[in-house]
Design an enzyme around this catalytic site. Structure first.
Site, short mmCIF file in Angstrom:
data_model
loop_
_atom_site.label_atom_id
_atom_site.label_comp_id
_atom_site.label_asym_id
_atom_site.label_seq_id
_atom_site.Cartn_x
_atom_site.Cartn_y
_atom_site.Cartn_z
N HIS A 1 34.44 39.60 34.22
CA HIS A 1 33.93 38.62 33.24
C HIS A 1 32.45 38.95 33.08
O HIS A 1 31.80 39.36 34.04
CB HIS A 1 33.98 37.18 33.76
N ASP B 1 30.40 37.63 35.83
CA ASP B 1 30.57 38.20 37.17
C ASP B 1 29.51 39.26 37.42
O ASP B 1 29.01 39.40 38.53
CB ASP B 1 31.92 38.91 37.34
C1 XLS Z 1 42.62 32.44 35.78
C2 XLS Z 1 42.79 33.72 35.12
C3 XLS Z 1 41.51 34.50 34.93
C4 XLS Z 1 41.68 35.58 33.91
C5 XLS Z 1 40.39 36.16 33.44
O1 XLS Z 1 43.56 31.82 36.22
O2 XLS Z 1 43.74 34.44 35.83
O3 XLS Z 1 41.06 35.01 36.14
O4 XLS Z 1 42.50 36.62 34.35
O5 XLS Z 1 39.58 35.22 32.89
#
Ligand code: XLS
Ligand code: CA
Ligand code: CA
Length: 440
Positions: free
Chosen positions: A102, A105
């Site tokens: 993200h 991140d």
């Molecule tokens: C949350 C999601 C998230 C997505 C990316 O439950 O899995 O991590 O994969 O935003």
């Protein structure tokens, strides 16, 4: 250059009899299966958020539990740079070819969007620089438009147009950096796109705005010439009570209602499919038969818990059935298997990050081997095609070809009487699947 995982060297394949926990028992990256190496088939990715941002926190322990070698770095940007190094070291030691992130991140948010974007540019430059002497690539990028307080009511489905605009600005930048780093996909996970109560929600406007937002993303992708796949990741609940991208079926309907089906595919996560009341295989297959299976978030939930536990996938039954779907779609093109998985709070040592990934990679590698044998032998395919063979001739073919309606079918039934039905043989097939799992 600092080393962040000093006690671990490159993980090697040692085979199923190895006693070394820091070795692959089943994942043999260069082994060829049907003309492609395991590495090419599986296209594993490390998730930046769980691996480098995760602290082992839970609602009863907000401070987390994990011990990491970068814990002492105080300055936020120094820490972000250290994590770039740690990411490449980790992926290289595991021999994992991709990572996913993200925007928030990789670089911490600043006071203003402008400052935040500047921070992102610094980190993107560092990633690009590190990529010059690494084979590790970006599988996908995405936006975190759910953690910040401003997204309390959602992002593109917020009741506030300024929040919608903020999210758009964020996706614009995240798509640009994903492209700059050679990312092969861009993922939209709903975040807080859903509602808590319909008593305060204009569902029609929110859904229409979600479609508008995605269309803007499709347009912007074209405008900047980003050739990655756009993917939506369905999830039924959490953090909101009802997430709009509930499951594959819901998202397919939403795509078609809004003319998005040609532009966006899906990133299917195992734990989200099971939260929606489906098997992982169900959601994968539904996406595949609709030509919408783009990529996979490889993890598993706990059937006894009603939330998204994001555990490392170790269930060979599920990985086998998942890999059968991947084989049936002809393999991944731009997608891959991203470990959207976190080690448990009690697994707080750096070595646990390796154990988690090794467990998941071995489970999928073995799933691939078994699935490929099943697919080559075609035993289930043969059973299924025989089960439906009646649709290849006579009245069955007329139904499929659209040649008959209720009147003709009534005439057929009056003439032919009671249909002869045959057994579904479920138990026999389940035993056959076990034979493959246990070494046929
Ligand atoms: C949350 C999601 C998230 C997505 C990316 O439950 O899995 O991590 O994969 O935003
Ligand atoms: Ca999840
Ligand atoms: Ca996910």
């Amino acid at each position: 250059m600092s080393e962040y995982f000093k006690n671990v060297s490159k993980i090697q394949y040692e085979g199923p009899k190895s006693d070394n926990p820091l070795a692959y028992k089943f994942y043999n990256p260069d082994e060829k299966i049907n003309g492609k190496t395991m590495k090419e088939h599986l296209r594993f990715a490390v998730a930046y958020w769980h691996t480098f941002q995760g602290k082992g926190a839970d609602p009863f322990g907000l401070d987390g539990s994990v011990v990491r070698s970068w814990d002492e770095i105080g300055d936020a940007m120094d820490l972000a740079k250290a994590k770039v190094e740690a990411n490449f070291e980790f992926c290289e030691k595991l021999g994992v070819p991709f990572f996913c992130f993200h925007d928030r991140d990789i670089a911490p948010e600043a006071e203003t969007l402008k400052e935040t974007n500047k921070r992102l540019d610094v980190i993107v430059a560092a990633i690009k620089d590190r990529m010059k002497n690494s084979d590790v690539k970006l599988l996908w990028g995405t936006t975190n438009a759910f953690s910040n307080r401003r997204f309390t009511h959602g992002a593109s489905t917020s009741c506030n147009a300024a929040v919608f605009a903020y999210a758009a600005a964020q996706v614009k930048k995240a798509m640009e950096i994903t492209m700059e780093l050679g990312g092969q996909n861009y993922v939209f996970w709903g975040g807080r796109e859903g509602y808590e109560t319909l008593l305060n929600t204009d569902m029609k406007l929110e859904l229409d705005n979600l479609a508008r937002f995605l269309q803007m993303a499709v347009d912007y992708k074209k405008e900047i010439g980003f050739d990655g796949q756009l993917l939506i990741e369905p999830k039924p609940k959490e953090p909101t009570k009802h997430q709009y991208d509930f499951d594959t079926a819901t998202v397919l309907g939403f795509f078609r209602a809004n003319g998005l089906e040609k532009h966006i595919k899906m990133n299917i996560e195992a734990n989200h499919a099971t939260l929606a009341g489906h098997t992982f295989q169900h959601d994968l297959q539904l996406a595949r038969i609709n030509n919408a299976l783009g990529s996979i978030d490889a993890n598993q939930g706990d059937y006894l818990l009603g939330w998204d536990t994001d555990q490392f996938p170790t269930n060979i039954y599920d990985t086998t059935l998942a890999m059968l779907e991947v084989i049936k779609m002809g393999g991944f093109t731009k997608g891959g298997l991203n470990f959207d998985a976190k080690v448990r709070r009690a697994s707080f040592e750096p070595a646990d990050l390796f154990y988690g990934h090794i467990a998941g990679m071995d489970a999928f590698a073995q799933g691939l081997r078994i699935a490929s044998r099943i697919s080559e032998d075609g035993v289930f395919d043969k059973f299924i095609s025989e089960r439906y063979a009646i649709f290849n001739t006579g009245i069955g073919k007329d139904i499929v070809d659209g040649k008959v309606g209720f009147k003709e079918l009534e005439a057929y039934t009056l003439e032919n009487g009671e249909p002869e039905i045959s057994s579904g043989r479920q138990e026999m097939l389940e035993a056959l699947l076990n034979q493959y799992l246990l070494g046929k």
